[in-house]
Design a protein around this motif. Structure first.
Motif, PDB file in Angstrom:
ATOM      1  N   PHE A   1      35.022  31.276  38.194  1.00  0.00           N
ATOM      2  CA  PHE A   1      35.062  32.136  37.013  1.00  0.00           C
ATOM      3  C   PHE A   1      34.431  31.472  35.796  1.00  0.00           C
ATOM      4  O   PHE A   1      33.962  32.151  34.894  1.00  0.00           O
ATOM      5  CB  PHE A   1      36.509  32.537  36.714  1.00  0.00           C
ATOM      6  N   THR A   2      34.367  30.134  35.788  1.00  0.00           N
ATOM      7  CA  THR A   2      33.772  29.433  34.645  1.00  0.00           C
ATOM      8  C   THR A   2      32.267  29.632  34.569  1.00  0.00           C
ATOM      9  O   THR A   2      31.666  29.426  33.513  1.00  0.00           O
ATOM     10  CB  THR A   2      34.081  27.935  34.740  1.00  0.00           C
ATOM     11  N   GLU A   3      31.627  30.020  35.694  1.00  0.00           N
ATOM     12  CA  GLU A   3      30.180  30.215  35.708  1.00  0.00           C
ATOM     13  C   GLU A   3      29.782  31.682  35.679  1.00  0.00           C
ATOM     14  O   GLU A   3      28.591  32.003  35.731  1.00  0.00           O
ATOM     15  CB  GLU A   3      29.584  29.553  36.958  1.00  0.00           C
ATOM     16  N   VAL A   4      30.747  32.583  35.613  1.00  0.00           N
ATOM     17  CA  VAL A   4      30.438  34.016  35.559  1.00  0.00           C
ATOM     18  C   VAL A   4      30.102  34.424  34.127  1.00  0.00           C
ATOM     19  O   VAL A   4      29.038  34.976  33.844  1.00  0.00           O
ATOM     20  CB  VAL A   4      31.609  34.848  36.106  1.00  0.00           C
ATOM     21  N   PHE A   5      31.015  34.143  33.210  1.00  0.00           N
ATOM     22  CA  PHE A   5      30.798  34.486  31.796  1.00  0.00           C
ATOM     23  C   PHE A   5      30.710  33.182  31.018  1.00  0.00           C
ATOM     24  O   PHE A   5      31.715  32.540  30.731  1.00  0.00           O
ATOM     25  CB  PHE A   5      31.935  35.361  31.282  1.00  0.00           C
ATOM     26  N   THR A   6      29.500  32.787  30.692  1.00  0.00           N
ATOM     27  CA  THR A   6      29.268  31.500  30.040  1.00  0.00           C
ATOM     28  C   THR A   6      29.159  31.675  28.527  1.00  0.00           C
ATOM     29  O   THR A   6      28.971  32.792  28.029  1.00  0.00           O
ATOM     30  CB  THR A   6      27.976  30.872  30.587  1.00  0.00           C
ATOM     31  N   PRO A   7      29.238  30.582  27.755  1.00  0.00           N
ATOM     32  CA  PRO A   7      29.094  30.687  26.294  1.00  0.00           C
ATOM     33  C   PRO A   7      27.774  31.282  25.849  1.00  0.00           C
ATOM     34  O   PRO A   7      27.676  31.821  24.741  1.00  0.00           O
ATOM     35  CB  PRO A   7      29.232  29.218  25.841  1.00  0.00           C
ATOM     36  N   VAL A   8      26.727  31.169  26.677  1.00  0.00           N
ATOM     37  CA  VAL A   8      25.433  31.754  26.304  1.00  0.00           C
ATOM     38  C   VAL A   8      25.554  33.270  26.159  1.00  0.00           C
ATOM     39  O   VAL A   8      25.040  33.867  25.200  1.00  0.00           O
ATOM     40  CB  VAL A   8      24.374  31.395  27.368  1.00  0.00           C
ATOM     41  N   TRP A   9      26.269  33.902  27.090  1.00  0.00           N
ATOM     42  CA  TRP A   9      26.450  35.352  27.012  1.00  0.00           C
ATOM     43  C   TRP A   9      27.336  35.730  25.836  1.00  0.00           C
ATOM     44  O   TRP A   9      27.132  36.775  25.204  1.00  0.00           O
ATOM     45  CB  TRP A   9      27.047  35.875  28.312  1.00  0.00           C
ATOM     46  N   LEU A  10      28.312  34.906  25.524  1.00  0.00           N
ATOM     47  CA  LEU A  10      29.147  35.175  24.345  1.00  0.00           C
ATOM     48  C   LEU A  10      28.312  35.110  23.074  1.00  0.00           C
ATOM     49  O   LEU A  10      28.438  35.962  22.184  1.00  0.00           O
ATOM     50  CB  LEU A  10      30.295  34.166  24.274  1.00  0.00           C
ATOM     51  N   GLY A  11      27.446  34.090  22.969  1.00  0.00           N
ATOM     52  CA  GLY A  11      26.569  33.996  21.797  1.00  0.00           C
ATOM     53  C   GLY A  11      25.639  35.187  21.689  1.00  0.00           C
ATOM     54  O   GLY A  11      25.420  35.720  20.588  1.00  0.00           O
TER      55      GLY A  11
ATOM     56  N   LYS B   1      38.552  35.440  37.600  1.00  0.00           N
ATOM     57  CA  LYS B   1      37.174  35.838  37.903  1.00  0.00           C
ATOM     58  C   LYS B   1      36.956  37.300  37.529  1.00  0.00           C
ATOM     59  O   LYS B   1      35.894  37.672  37.019  1.00  0.00           O
ATOM     60  CB  LYS B   1      36.888  35.614  39.387  1.00  0.00           C
ATOM     61  N   ILE B   2      37.970  38.140  37.766  1.00  0.00           N
ATOM     62  CA  ILE B   2      37.873  39.548  37.357  1.00  0.00           C
ATOM     63  C   ILE B   2      37.778  39.638  35.833  1.00  0.00           C
ATOM     64  O   ILE B   2      36.998  40.430  35.287  1.00  0.00           O
ATOM     65  CB  ILE B   2      39.072  40.339  37.890  1.00  0.00           C
ATOM     66  N   THR B   3      38.570  38.823  35.132  1.00  0.00           N
ATOM     67  CA  THR B   3      38.527  38.815  33.661  1.00  0.00           C
ATOM     68  C   THR B   3      37.150  38.392  33.164  1.00  0.00           C
ATOM     69  O   THR B   3      36.609  38.981  32.225  1.00  0.00           O
ATOM     70  CB  THR B   3      39.592  37.853  33.116  1.00  0.00           C
TER      71      THR B   3
ATOM     72  N   VAL C   1      22.125  43.755  32.693  1.00  0.00           N
ATOM     73  CA  VAL C   1      23.222  42.774  32.606  1.00  0.00           C
ATOM     74  C   VAL C   1      24.168  42.915  33.793  1.00  0.00           C
ATOM     75  O   VAL C   1      24.642  41.921  34.359  1.00  0.00           O
ATOM     76  CB  VAL C   1      23.977  42.939  31.266  1.00  0.00           C
ATOM     77  N   TRP C   2      24.454  44.135  34.199  1.00  0.00           N
ATOM     78  CA  TRP C   2      25.358  44.337  35.343  1.00  0.00           C
ATOM     79  C   TRP C   2      24.718  43.828  36.632  1.00  0.00           C
ATOM     80  O   TRP C   2      25.430  43.346  37.525  1.00  0.00           O
ATOM     81  CB  TRP C   2      25.711  45.817  35.444  1.00  0.00           C
ATOM     82  N   PHE C   3      23.406  43.928  36.760  1.00  0.00           N
ATOM     83  CA  PHE C   3      22.717  43.372  37.919  1.00  0.00           C
ATOM     84  C   PHE C   3      22.854  41.844  37.933  1.00  0.00           C
ATOM     85  O   PHE C   3      23.132  41.239  38.980  1.00  0.00           O
ATOM     86  CB  PHE C   3      21.245  43.766  37.898  1.00  0.00           C
ATOM     87  N   VAL C   4      22.671  41.213  36.770  1.00  0.00           N
ATOM     88  CA  VAL C   4      22.852  39.759  36.669  1.00  0.00           C
ATOM     89  C   VAL C   4      24.302  39.375  36.972  1.00  0.00           C
ATOM     90  O   VAL C   4      24.567  38.352  37.614  1.00  0.00           O
ATOM     91  CB  VAL C   4      22.425  39.268  35.271  1.00  0.00           C
ATOM     92  N   LEU C   5      25.250  40.196  36.518  1.00  0.00           N
ATOM     93  CA  LEU C   5      26.662  39.951  36.815  1.00  0.00           C
ATOM     94  C   LEU C   5      26.902  39.927  38.324  1.00  0.00           C
ATOM     95  O   LEU C   5      27.642  39.075  38.829  1.00  0.00           O
ATOM     96  CB  LEU C   5      27.522  41.031  36.156  1.00  0.00           C
ATOM     97  N   GLY C   6      26.277  40.841  39.050  1.00  0.00           N
ATOM     98  CA  GLY C   6      26.423  40.850  40.503  1.00  0.00           C
ATOM     99  C   GLY C   6      25.926  39.571  41.146  1.00  0.00           C
ATOM    100  O   GLY C   6      26.508  39.068  42.112  1.00  0.00           O
ATOM    101  N   THR C   7      24.832  38.997  40.604  1.00  0.00           N
ATOM    102  CA  THR C   7      24.316  37.735  41.155  1.00  0.00           C
ATOM    103  C   THR C   7      25.249  36.565  40.872  1.00  0.00           C
ATOM    104  O   THR C   7      25.224  35.563  41.596  1.00  0.00           O
ATOM    105  CB  THR C   7      22.928  37.432  40.573  1.00  0.00           C
TER     106      THR C   7
END
Length: 441
Positions: A130-140, A9-11, A117-123
């Motif tokens: 951890f699978t729902e923190v950084f999704t493929p949409v953000w990678l794209g 989750k930290i990663t 983006v950091w505010f959205v990260l907090g939410t």
């Protein structure tokens, strides 16, 4: 599972925190006219503010269940975003007036997307895997962002020379984020396989998550190191090739000079194949490199063995030796299963009848009496067994039994005992006793 996935989750949080970096690198470099790592440390230290506010806002929203409460929580989130933007603009304007040395407008363009983006990260950090923190949409979004700002940086590097260094940093960060994404996807797939298999008796080797994570990081680190040191490696290869050609030319010129007469004339003498004293240090380095390459080839087995030992210490052991019996090394998930190895002997009606006569507990005696009745019934109707329903047993008993006992009442009392744990009355016990004596005269 939460404790195991804390690092993942930290990663994922770090990966999402890096999403606004291409925008930040481009506008921040223009704003200051240079790149300084210390400034980015300050920016990421300030990211604690929007992340905390996002976490607090989504926590408040999750506790609201009424439409009015949800509406007010959404208003709170919008108000926090506006307050962050206002506070950021005010802080940059104040710093520009007090400290100076940078263009506040470009710094605002650099930090505003990051704070959002950091505010959205907090939410996303509140009760989400951890699978729902950084999704493929953000990678794209990050890939598109990097591509666009790399092109813009290439175009504007004439007016802003330091932007070209920002463009290089974008490439390195893209590789780092791709490496983190591969790590997260790999761990997600392993978790999925473990969850699928642990309920069907199949297992995965214990330590496979850590093993794969280390393997990905090592391979990615080597690739990233090679990219960073590409200029140095290119210089080394160029040095080897040039000096190899020079030595070959020197040898050929020396052989030709030995077979011919001395050449004399006015001015400085030119001797074919003669080496300039200034080139001697280059040749010495060349010889050292060649000697090192030869030694590596000769002692390759010993070097590979050394690396294997280091890797074994780093990765530890994925499984134990065959002679060792340590369950903890073999599985990611296991449960102890008690196996009864003695042969199960099926009781006959004679065994049950003998036990029935000796039993003193009324509940056990009633169960045994009803079991004797089912054995009698099963001999005459092969579809009846201990797994058949009570209604099926009633119908079969009505057809086959022609005695005086009330089988329906006996069956109902057995159902109350079996499913409701209600002890039968003495009348039912007497009825079962008379039924057993009637059936097994």
């Amino acid at each position: 599972m939460k404790n195991k996935n804390t690092l993942l989750k930290i990663t994922a949080a770090v990966s999402m925190a890096l999403v606004p970096m291409p925008v930040m690198l481009f506008f921040e470099t223009i704003g200051f006219g240079s790149i300084n790592l210390l400034r980015y440390i300050v920016y990421f230290a300030l990211s604690f503010i929007p992340i905390s506010l996002g976490y607090f806002a989504i926590r408040v929203k999750r506790t609201r269940t009424t439409p009015k409460g949800i509406f007010l929580s959404n208003m709170l989130i919008g108000g926090i975003c506006l307050a962050l933007a206002s506070a950021l603009g005010f802080g940059i304007s104040l710093a520009e007036n007090i400290i100076g040395g940078f263009k506040g407008f470009y710094l605002f363009l650099a930090l505003a997307p990051g704070f959002f983006v950091w505010f959205v990260l907090g939410t996303r950090l509140y009760k989400k895997p951890f699978t729902e923190v950084f999704t493929p949409v953000w990678l794209g979004a990050y890939i598109v962002e990097t591509f666009l700002f790399y092109i813009v940086a290439s175009v504007t590097k004439v007016d802003h020379p330091y932007v070209q260094y920002a463009a290089k940093a974008m490439v390195y960060l893209l590789i780092i984020l791709a490496l983190l994404t591969v790590l997260l996807v790999n761990q997600t797939n392993i978790d999925t396989q473990i969850n699928r298999r642990k309920n069907i008796g199949l297992i995965l080797p214990k330590g496979i998550k850590l093993y794969n994570a280390k393997l990905i990081l090592i391979i990615g680190g080597v690739f990233l190191l090679g990219l960073i040191l590409k200029d140095t490696l290119t210089d080394i290869l160029t040095f080897i090739v040039i000096n190899t050609i020079r030595i070959i030319v020197w040898i050929m010129g020396h052989i030709g000079f030995a077979d011919s007469d001395s050449i004399t004339g006015d001015g400085d003498e030119v001797i074919p194949g003669q080496i300039d004293p200034n080139t001697a240090p280059d040749i010495l380095i060349y010889l050292l490199i060649v000697a090192a390459v030869v030694l590596v080839i000769v002692f390759r087995k010993q070097i590979i063995g050394l690396f294997k030992k280091i890797a074994a210490r780093f990765f530890k052991k994925l499984s134990t030796d065959v002679n060792k019996e340590h369950e903890d090394y073999y599985t990611e998930y296991y449960e102890a299963i008690d196996l009864d190895t003695h042969k199960v002997k099926k009781k006959t009606s004679a065994d049950c009848l003998k036990q029935y006569k000796k039993e003193t507990d009324i509940n056990k005696k009633y169960r045994l009496g009803y079991r004797l009745y089912l054995m009698w019934l099963a001999k005459r109707n092969h579809s009846i067994n201990e797994c058949s329903t009570l209604s099926e047993q009633k119908r079969a008993g009505d057809v086959l039994y022609h005695g005086e006992e009330d089988l329906s009442a006996i069956t109902n009392a057995y159902g109350d005992l079996r499913y409701g744990d209600n002890s039968p009355d003495n009348s039912y016990i007497s009825s079962v006793d008379r039924l057993v004596k009637e059936l097994y005269k």
